[in-house]
Enzyme design. Structure first.
Site, short mmCIF file in Angstrom:
data_model
loop_
_atom_site.label_atom_id
_atom_site.label_comp_id
_atom_site.label_asym_id
_atom_site.label_seq_id
_atom_site.Cartn_x
_atom_site.Cartn_y
_atom_site.Cartn_z
N HIS A 37 41.73 -3.14 -16.70
CA HIS A 37 41.83 -1.70 -17.26
C HIS A 37 42.44 -1.80 -18.50
O HIS A 37 41.53 -1.31 -19.62
CB HIS A 37 43.05 -0.84 -16.42
CG HIS A 37 42.49 -0.44 -15.17
ND1 HIS A 37 41.43 0.44 -14.82
CD2 HIS A 37 43.15 -0.64 -13.80
CE1 HIS A 37 41.33 0.55 -13.46
NE2 HIS A 37 42.07 0.06 -12.95
N HIS A 43 44.55 -7.33 -12.50
CA HIS A 43 43.66 -5.87 -12.21
C HIS A 43 44.06 -4.79 -13.27
O HIS A 43 43.18 -4.48 -13.69
CB HIS A 43 44.07 -5.46 -10.62
CG HIS A 43 43.47 -3.92 -10.42
ND1 HIS A 43 42.46 -4.09 -9.52
CD2 HIS A 43 43.78 -2.81 -10.90
CE1 HIS A 43 42.05 -2.54 -9.57
NE2 HIS A 43 43.06 -2.05 -10.15
N GLU A 44 45.34 -4.83 -13.58
CA GLU A 44 45.74 -3.86 -14.62
C GLU A 44 45.41 -4.30 -15.89
O GLU A 44 44.92 -3.56 -16.81
CB GLU A 44 47.28 -3.67 -14.48
CG GLU A 44 47.69 -3.07 -13.23
CD GLU A 44 47.00 -1.68 -12.73
OE1 GLU A 44 46.45 -0.93 -13.73
OE2 GLU A 44 46.93 -1.58 -11.71
#
EC number: 3.4.17.19
Length: 491
Positions: free
Chosen positions: A260, A256-257
């Protein structure tokens, strides 16, 4: 130098200072000694005071006035659009207030971490009340007589309103609730069993980051209570967390990160330290993290690859093959934590927070009553009681640092990701075969070309519309979730 040259040179220094302030925040979450919290609050206040002074400098107004109506190329015009928007918003907020918000939220973050560890909302409530009061004052200044909560949303998703979000959530809620109820009537797939040492989790986490295209020459992974991504351009850092009994928490937080971080790393390098050099909105940012984590990372194809990697790292996982592993990755179960929620229930967690923070900002809900209101709403929405504050209103860091208006962008990012995923599958016909080999390159290259490289060049709606060929809507996301989980649970 022309007015444009002077403006952009000035803005470059402001962007660089903002990156330094962000690095202070990263350090506070990862490496800062606990005893430094009060001093860090003063440091953050000083940095914010300096940044606010630069963002409201009268020279900005003079440069912007000189450039009014000038014929500019699209890149220069976009830079000017962001600078003008920032100047207009910053000049509405008194310098005293901006510095005080920075100081109080820095201290509040530490108080939240202590209260969360102790399951003691009452210990956190007084400082949270200060944060809410300060952010409400800021919102009133920004709104200039308009809707205060809309002004807060605009910090994270320009031109989005609570009314638009209410309509979107109204469309999503019935289908998600119906699907959730149907699934919970079915037997739950088995989870993993075995030993998952922290060192091995972190090693595989780093390999997964590389698999999804994270550039470690311009980034690093550390541990934090609440996973996050920080920075842009040539210094983009991420954090994750480990749980001895649940390695998925680590791996999917990392993926997920990385979504980003790859957005920030994928922006055209010519935009570095300019207003275009970071993601255009939190909704678009979240679209990248969610499509990396869910549509790619939790797909049947990629989980087959991850199953092999985890077997090599940990040995027997307690599941009977790749299909059972896929079911375990996507297991829908009763739980409390937003960041660990499955795709069916995740947006219901966001809707709860959206409604509660609107009530906090409007004054309809007092901070002292937040824990009770959270617990009552959670039981009504999910059907079971919250046993302690760390599983309820203390689980997220956002309110402690004043991020009101941020939560709904998570669901908006899911909606954007649903649209992007449908377009990605339309354009990359052999996607599943690639993911099954652990090759995310074609998918991430498509996202980099269609979304990431543009940075802040376009508006959020324009980025998604251009990438997908149509305006964003919730339909593709809901269709994807229903198809996936209908198949998984034989509904």
């Amino acid at each position: 130098m022309s007015a444009l040259d002077e403006l952009l040179a000035y803005q470059r220094d402001t962007e660089a200072l903002a990156q330094i302030a962000g690095r202070l925040g990263w350090d506070q979450e990862t490496m800062m000694p606990r005893g430094a919290a009060d001093q860090r609050g003063e440091e953050m206040a000083a940095m914010e005071g300096m940044l606010h002074a630069r963002r409201t400098d009268p020279r900005l107004g003079a440069w912007l006035a000189a450039l009014e109506g000038a014929e500019l190329d699209p890149v220069a015009a976009a830079k000017l659009r962001h600078i003008r928007r920032s100047f207009d918003r910053a000049t509405r907020v008194p310098a005293r207030l901006a510095a005080e918000i920075a100081r109080v939220t820095s201290v509040s973050q530490g108080k939240w971490a202590e209260a969360r560890a102790a399951d003691d909302f009452a210990a956190f409530a007084p400082v949270l009340a200060k944060v809410v009061a300060l952010k409400r004052e800021e919102g009133q200044a920004l709104a200039a007589g308009g809707d205060v909560y809309d002004a807060m949303i605009d910090d994270y998703e320009p031109d989005m309103t609570a009314a638009q979000l209410d309509a979107m959530f109204g469309e999503m809620r019935p289908r998600l609730v119906a699907l959730r109820e149907a699934i919970l009537d079915k037997p739950m797939p088995d989870g993993l069993t075995g030993s998952f040492p922290e060192e091995a989790q972190m090693a595989l986490s780093r390999r997964l980051a590389e698999t999804f295209g994270y550039d470690f020459t311009r980034g690093r992974i550390d541990k934090a209570v609440h996973p996050f991504s920080s920075g842009s351009g040539s210094d983009v850092r991420i954090t994750t967390r480990t749980s001895p009994a649940d390695p998925f928490n680590c791996f999917y937080s990392t993926i997920h990160e990385v979504g980003h971080a790859c957005y920030e790393q994928g922006i055209d390098p010519d935009y570095a330290l300019t207003p275009l050099g970071s993601g255009v909105s939190m909704g678009v940012h979240e679209s990248q993290s969610r499509i990396y984590e869910n549509q790619l990372g939790r797909s049947r194809a990629f989980t087959g690859y991850l199953y092999q990697q985890m077997q090599q790292a940990f040995g027997d996982l307690g599941v009977s093959g790749a299909d059972a592993f896929y079911a375990a990755v996507n297991r829908v179960q009763k739980d409390y934590i937003r960041t660990e929620a499955d795709e069916v229930q995740y947006n219901l967690h966001i809707m709860l927070r959206f409604d509660l923070e609107k009530a906090l900002i409007s004054g309809d809900l007092a901070v002292a009553d937040l824990e009770g209101a959270w617990n009552e709403r959670f039981e009504r929405d999910f059907g079971y009681a919250v046993p302690r504050a760390s599983l309820g209103c203390l689980q997220d860091v956002h309110w402690s640092v004043g991020l009101f208006g941020y939560f709904p962008t998570y669901s908006l990012g899911n909606v954007y990701a649903g649209c992007l995923h449908a377009a990605l599958r339309r354009d990359v016909s052999d996607l599943d075969a690639q993911l099954a080999r652990g090759d995310t390159g074609p998918a991430t290259a498509w996202l980099r070309e269609r979304v990431q490289r543009h940075g802040g060049l376009m508006t959020p709606q324009e980025v998604i519309t251009q990438a997908c060929g149509h305006a964003p809507s919730a339909g593709p996301l809901l269709d994807y979730i229903e198809a996936k989980f209908t198949g998984l649970y034989a509904l």
